[in-house]
Design a protein around this motif. Structure first.
Motif, short mmCIF file in Angstrom:
data_model
loop_
_atom_site.label_atom_id
_atom_site.label_comp_id
_atom_site.label_asym_id
_atom_site.label_seq_id
_atom_site.Cartn_x
_atom_site.Cartn_y
_atom_site.Cartn_z
N ARG A 33 48.55 -12.07 20.83
CA ARG A 33 47.63 -11.20 20.44
C ARG A 33 46.93 -10.70 21.45
N ASP A 85 45.41 -17.39 14.89
CA ASP A 85 46.02 -16.74 15.87
C ASP A 85 44.94 -15.65 16.46
N LEU A 86 44.27 -15.12 15.64
CA LEU A 86 43.15 -14.03 15.89
C LEU A 86 42.04 -14.93 16.40
N ASP A 150 54.89 -8.63 20.84
CA ASP A 150 53.95 -9.61 20.49
C ASP A 150 54.52 -10.76 19.24
N ARG A 153 54.48 -16.43 19.93
CA ARG A 153 53.46 -17.19 19.63
C ARG A 153 53.64 -18.73 19.58
N ARG A 158 49.65 -19.54 13.55
CA ARG A 158 49.37 -18.13 12.39
C ARG A 158 48.90 -18.82 11.23
#
Length: 158
Positions: A33, A85-86, A150, A153, A158
């Motif tokens: 991210r 994730d954010l 992107d 990860r 997530r």
């Protein structure tokens, strides 16, 4: 700081770009991210828009440059999005700005409201030579990490 090539305006631009690049790099490499990390890496500097006359804790290096603000930002993102994730990208980006700014002579009031004392770390990440080293390290990390979209990860974030 006044010895920065191009003066104070160039220092501010360089610092903002460095914060964005470090946040971008951490967001990209850790959770995929990058733009969330970049935004979080500069959001604390919104206090540059506050007139100095308003003083601490509203002016630059005030409340937005504290551990409390970091916790609020991370908590809000987690509460609103429920996405790790954010949340991790925001936490890394925001924390990276606090760490970089702690290396400057002004430091950051990391423990506010418990203490208003500035936390400083030896060095000055916003001086020309360290800025170049940080940029090279970030570009190198991004190059090593790959050029894919992107999608890279850390599993389970997530």
């Amino acid at each position: 700081m006044s010895g920065f090539p191009g003066g104070h305006a160039a220092l501010l631009v360089s610092a903002l770009l460095t914060h964005a690049l470090v946040g971008y790099t951490l967001g990209r490499v850790v959770v995929g991210r990058p733009w969330v990390g970049a935004l979080a890496g500069v959001v604390a500097d919104l206090d540059l828009l506050v007139p100095r006359a308003w003083g601490w804790p509203l002016a630059h290096r005030g409340i937005t440059h504290t551990g409390l603000a970091l916790l609020v930002a991370v908590g809000l993102v987690l509460a609103v999005t429920r996405r790790r994730d954010l949340t991790v990208a925001v936490g890394l980006g925001y924390a990276s700005q606090l760490v970089l700014d702690a290396t400057t002579p002004l430091g950051v009031a990391l423990w506010y409201p418990l203490s208003r004392a500035a936390v400083t770390v030896p060095g000055n990440a916003h001086a020309p030579a360290p800025t170049v080293v940080i940029w090279v390290a970030c570009v190198g990390l991004l190059a090593v990490h790959g050029r894919g979209l992107d999608t890279d990860r850390v599993p389970g974030l997530r």
